[in-house]
Design a protein around this motif. Structure first.
Motif, PDB file in Angstrom:
ATOM      1  N   GLU A  64      32.114  41.235  34.208  1.00 25.26           N
ATOM      2  CA  GLU A  64      33.495  41.422  33.800  1.00 25.26           C
ATOM      3  C   GLU A  64      33.561  41.639  32.297  1.00 25.26           C
ATOM      4  OE1 GLU A  64      36.438  38.883  35.740  1.00 25.26           O
ATOM      5  OE2 GLU A  64      34.764  37.900  36.764  1.00 25.26           O
ATOM      6  N   GLU A 116      40.162  51.044  34.007  1.00 24.23           N
ATOM      7  CA  GLU A 116      40.662  49.689  33.817  1.00 24.23           C
ATOM      8  C   GLU A 116      39.514  48.688  33.841  1.00 24.23           C
ATOM      9  OE1 GLU A 116      42.622  47.862  37.490  1.00 24.23           O
ATOM     10  OE2 GLU A 116      43.123  49.981  37.656  1.00 24.23           O
ATOM     11  N   PRO A 117      39.726  47.531  33.225  1.00 28.01           N
ATOM     12  CA  PRO A 117      38.663  46.520  33.199  1.00 28.01           C
ATOM     13  C   PRO A 117      38.605  45.787  34.535  1.00 28.01           C
ATOM     14  CG  PRO A 117      40.572  45.735  31.990  1.00 28.01           C
ATOM     15  CD  PRO A 117      40.886  47.130  32.436  1.00 28.01           C
ATOM     16  N   ASP A 127      30.074  44.373  28.674  1.00 27.92           N
ATOM     17  CA  ASP A 127      31.335  44.691  28.005  1.00 27.92           C
ATOM     18  C   ASP A 127      31.049  45.592  26.802  1.00 27.92           C
ATOM     19  OD1 ASP A 127      33.705  44.609  26.396  1.00 27.92           O
ATOM     20  OD2 ASP A 127      34.186  42.607  27.113  1.00 27.92           O
ATOM     21  N   GLY A 152      38.555  42.794  28.615  1.00 29.53           N
ATOM     22  CA  GLY A 152      39.765  43.597  28.677  1.00 29.53           C
ATOM     23  C   GLY A 152      39.547  45.081  28.431  1.00 29.53           C
TER      24      GLY A 152
END
Length: 170
Positions: A14, A69-70, A123, A17
């Protein structure tokens, strides 16, 4: 995000953002993340990718940017696909829907990606030298050219995902 499948079934990555990026290990030190010394950082460049996927030059290779989108993302090597969890109640149901989603996907235009070997998914805001200390996954890709294609799929009434297929080319 709740997990209902067996722990360790898949490894989800993940972001904080922004977009996720898959950078070849050979050029990880060249990915500066949001810390770039130039007017536009690598993170800024990744944020400018329009669409589900894009490629950005890094050193003598290219990084794969997962745009739009994240979303939590996992690599399923048995399908050679990155699965991005947009919506869904249970991990087990989402993963079970992947074969049907692959069969019905309406793929966007194909892109070619030359991969020098394994890549690290993390990320885009982090520098490559810090990727191992963050939420990340190592994808053991064989060196060579790959065909990339992406699709948004809704395999169930409350399940949405993005598929990014990485097909090795002979």
């Amino acid at each position: 995000m709740e997990r209902y499948a067996e722990p360790g079934t898949v490894e989800w990555v993940e972001s904080g953002g922004g977009p996720l990026v898959a950078v070849p290990e050979t050029v990880l030190p060249f990915w500066t993340g949001a810390d770039g010394e130039e007017t536009e950082s690598d993170y800024d460049r990744a944020c400018e990718v329009d669409g589900l996927v894009g490629l950005l030059p890094v050193g003598d290779a290219a990084a794969l940017v997962l745009g739009d989108e994240p979303a939590a993302t996992a690599f399923l090597p048995e399908h050679s696909v990155l699965v991005r969890w947009i919506a869904g109640h249970a991990e087990e149901d989402l993963l079970a829907s992947v074969p049907a989603a692959l069969a019905t996907a309406q793929w966007q235009q194909e892109t070619r990606w030359k991969v020098p070997g394994p890549v690290v998914l993390f990320d885009a805001a982090w520098p490559g030298t810090h990727a191992a200390g963050t939420d990340h996954a190592r994808l053991a890709l064989a060196p060579g050219p790959y065909s990339l294609r992406a699709a948004q799929v809704s395999p169930g009434p409350e399940t949405w995902l993005v598929l990014v297929e990485l097909r090795p080319l002979s």
